[in-house]
Design a protein around this motif. Structure first.
Motif, short mmCIF file in Angstrom:
data_model
loop_
_atom_site.label_atom_id
_atom_site.label_comp_id
_atom_site.label_asym_id
_atom_site.label_seq_id
_atom_site.Cartn_x
_atom_site.Cartn_y
_atom_site.Cartn_z
N PRO A 1 78.40 63.06 44.44
CA PRO A 1 79.08 63.51 43.22
C PRO A 1 80.59 63.35 43.27
O PRO A 1 81.24 63.27 42.23
N SER A 2 81.17 63.32 44.47
CA SER A 2 82.62 63.21 44.59
C SER A 2 82.98 62.67 45.97
O SER A 2 82.15 62.65 46.88
N VAL A 3 84.23 62.26 46.08
CA VAL A 3 84.76 61.77 47.36
C VAL A 3 85.96 62.63 47.73
O VAL A 3 86.86 62.85 46.91
N ASN A 4 85.94 63.15 48.94
CA ASN A 4 87.07 63.95 49.43
C ASN A 4 88.07 63.03 50.13
O ASN A 4 87.72 62.35 51.10
N VAL A 5 89.30 63.01 49.63
CA VAL A 5 90.36 62.21 50.22
C VAL A 5 91.34 63.15 50.92
O VAL A 5 91.94 64.02 50.28
N ASN A 6 91.46 63.01 52.23
CA ASN A 6 92.38 63.83 53.02
C ASN A 6 93.30 62.91 53.82
O ASN A 6 92.83 62.10 54.62
N ILE A 7 94.60 63.03 53.59
CA ILE A 7 95.59 62.21 54.28
C ILE A 7 96.60 63.13 54.95
O ILE A 7 97.15 64.02 54.31
N LEU A 8 96.81 62.92 56.23
CA LEU A 8 97.79 63.71 56.99
C LEU A 8 98.74 62.75 57.69
O LEU A 8 98.32 61.82 58.38
N THR B 1 112.44 67.86 57.65
CA THR B 1 112.91 69.13 57.08
C THR B 1 111.87 69.82 56.22
O THR B 1 112.05 70.98 55.86
N ASN B 2 110.76 69.12 55.86
CA ASN B 2 109.74 69.75 55.00
C ASN B 2 108.36 69.26 55.43
O ASN B 2 107.87 68.24 54.96
N THR B 3 107.74 69.99 56.33
CA THR B 3 106.42 69.58 56.82
C THR B 3 105.30 69.91 55.82
O THR B 3 104.18 69.44 55.97
N ALA B 4 105.61 70.70 54.80
CA ALA B 4 104.57 71.11 53.84
C ALA B 4 104.07 69.94 52.99
O ALA B 4 102.97 70.00 52.44
N ASP B 5 104.89 68.89 52.86
CA ASP B 5 104.47 67.76 52.02
C ASP B 5 103.93 66.60 52.85
O ASP B 5 103.91 65.46 52.39
N ASN B 6 103.48 66.88 54.06
CA ASN B 6 102.97 65.82 54.94
C ASN B 6 101.47 65.59 54.79
O ASN B 6 100.90 64.79 55.53
N SER B 7 100.83 66.29 53.90
CA SER B 7 99.38 66.13 53.74
C SER B 7 99.02 66.03 52.26
O SER B 7 99.75 66.48 51.38
N PHE B 8 97.86 65.40 52.04
CA PHE B 8 97.33 65.25 50.68
C PHE B 8 95.82 65.47 50.76
O PHE B 8 95.14 64.93 51.63
N SER B 9 95.29 66.26 49.85
CA SER B 9 93.84 66.53 49.84
C SER B 9 93.39 66.66 48.40
O SER B 9 93.99 67.40 47.61
N ARG B 10 92.31 65.93 48.07
CA ARG B 10 91.79 66.02 46.71
C ARG B 10 90.32 65.58 46.69
O ARG B 10 89.94 64.63 47.39
N ALA B 11 89.51 66.28 45.90
CA ALA B 11 88.12 65.87 45.66
C ALA B 11 88.10 65.08 44.36
O ALA B 11 88.42 65.60 43.29
N ILE B 12 87.73 63.82 44.45
CA ILE B 12 87.75 62.92 43.30
C ILE B 12 86.32 62.72 42.81
O ILE B 12 85.47 62.20 43.55
N PRO B 13 86.00 63.15 41.58
CA PRO B 13 84.63 62.95 41.07
C PRO B 13 84.32 61.47 40.88
O PRO B 13 85.21 60.67 40.58
N VAL B 14 83.06 61.12 41.06
CA VAL B 14 82.62 59.73 40.95
C VAL B 14 81.56 59.62 39.86
O VAL B 14 80.64 60.44 39.79
N ILE B 15 81.70 58.64 39.00
CA ILE B 15 80.70 58.33 37.98
C ILE B 15 80.12 56.95 38.28
O ILE B 15 80.87 55.99 38.47
N TYR B 16 78.81 56.88 38.35
CA TYR B 16 78.13 55.61 38.63
C TYR B 16 77.53 55.07 37.34
O TYR B 16 76.79 55.76 36.65
N VAL B 17 77.85 53.83 37.03
CA VAL B 17 77.34 53.19 35.82
C VAL B 17 76.32 52.13 36.24
O VAL B 17 76.59 51.30 37.10
N ALA B 18 75.15 52.19 35.63
CA ALA B 18 74.10 51.22 35.95
C ALA B 18 73.28 50.94 34.71
O ALA B 18 73.34 51.66 33.71
N ALA B 19 72.49 49.87 34.78
CA ALA B 19 71.61 49.50 33.67
C ALA B 19 70.43 48.73 34.23
O ALA B 19 70.45 48.27 35.38
#
Length: 263
Positions: A25-32, A44-62
């Motif tokens: 249903p989704s892909v978890n993207v974690n970057i550190l 000077t700012n270690t708080a912005d050294n990471s990124f995390s997000r769950a990205i929903p995925v839609i599959y199209v087929a026929a």
């Protein structure tokens, strides 16, 4: 890097391989990120050294579903006598075939799908309309797989070979219908199906783009049921349904769960 200078990194992530699964249903993207200090440099700012997000995925087929057989007329004779048979060939000398081709159109693989054939089966015990005696659902191209419910196929376990005096069982005695038919149309395209209809279901797994599955069902017309002195024609209507509703995260090009119905 001098004071006030800056730089950035751009990451591009591809989801192409997910189309081979179509079940997440989704892909978890974690970057550190981490920094290495040189001399007097400092993060000077270690708080912005990471990124995390769950990205929903839609599959199209026929899928394309095409009938391989046109409408056909099947002549028959009603006889008012009992007969005990051991072979399907004794029901009728002519087959009624129903054949379909299912082809995956992509983009995503269809993990789980079903094909359902609803057909006129019987009015009462031993008063059949169509007798389903053989089904094949095979992959002619690709890696998709198809398995069908065997419980409704050839329920009397009659021989598929020509009748032989050496074969006496399994057998069944066919009785002529004691009453005239009350209808001249037996329609199994409605939902829910009337009581005289039966449904055969087959499950197809991993239908990928350009995969081809051939579905073939063979019936015999049970003429002993067809007492109809004042009718010159009886119409039988079946329904073939392809559905991918079991593939939860799959949609068609319009964003709807897709299915194909052919009568």
């Amino acid at each position: 890097m001098q004071r006030g200078d800056w730089c950035y990194f751009e990451f591009k992530l591809s989801y192409n391989q997910l189309s081979n699964l179509a079940n997440l249903p989704s892909v978890n993207v974690n970057i550190l990120t981490d920094t290495t200090k040189f001399g007097l440099s400092n993060d000077t700012n270690t708080a912005d050294n990471s990124f995390s997000r769950a990205i929903p995925v839609i599959y199209v087929a026929a899928a394309d579903v095409t009938s391989q057989v046109n409408q056909q007329n099947v002549p028959f004779n009603f006889t008012d006598t009992n007969i005990t048979i051991t072979s399907v060939e004794e029901i009728s000398d002519r087959d009624i075939p129903i054949d379909f081709e299912i082809k995956g159109k992509g983009h995503a693989v269809v993990p789980q799908s079903t094909v359902t054939l609803s057909y006129p089966n019987k009015l009462a015990d031993q008063m059949h309309l169509f007798y389903l005696y053989k089904v094949e659902c095979t992959t002619t191209k690709g890696n998709a797989r198809c398995l069908c419910d065997q419980s409704v196929i050839n329920p009397y376990q009659l021989s598929l070979n020509p009748p032989s005096a050496n074969v006496t069982s399994p057998n069944i005695t066919i009785l002529p219908n004691p009453v005239d038919l009350s209808a001249n149309v037996y329609d199994c395209s409605a939902s829910p199906n009337p009581m005289f209809c039966q449904s055969l279901e087959c499950n197809i797994t991993n239908l990928a783009q350009d995969d081809i599955v051939k579905f073939s069902a063979k019936f015999k017309l049970w003429s002993k049921t067809l007492r109809q002195p004042n009718k010159t024609q009886i119409n039988f209507i079946s329904k073939f349904l392809f559905s991918a509703n079991q593939s939860t995260y799959l949609v068609d090009s319009l964003g709807n769960p897709f299915l194909v119905t052919i009568h």
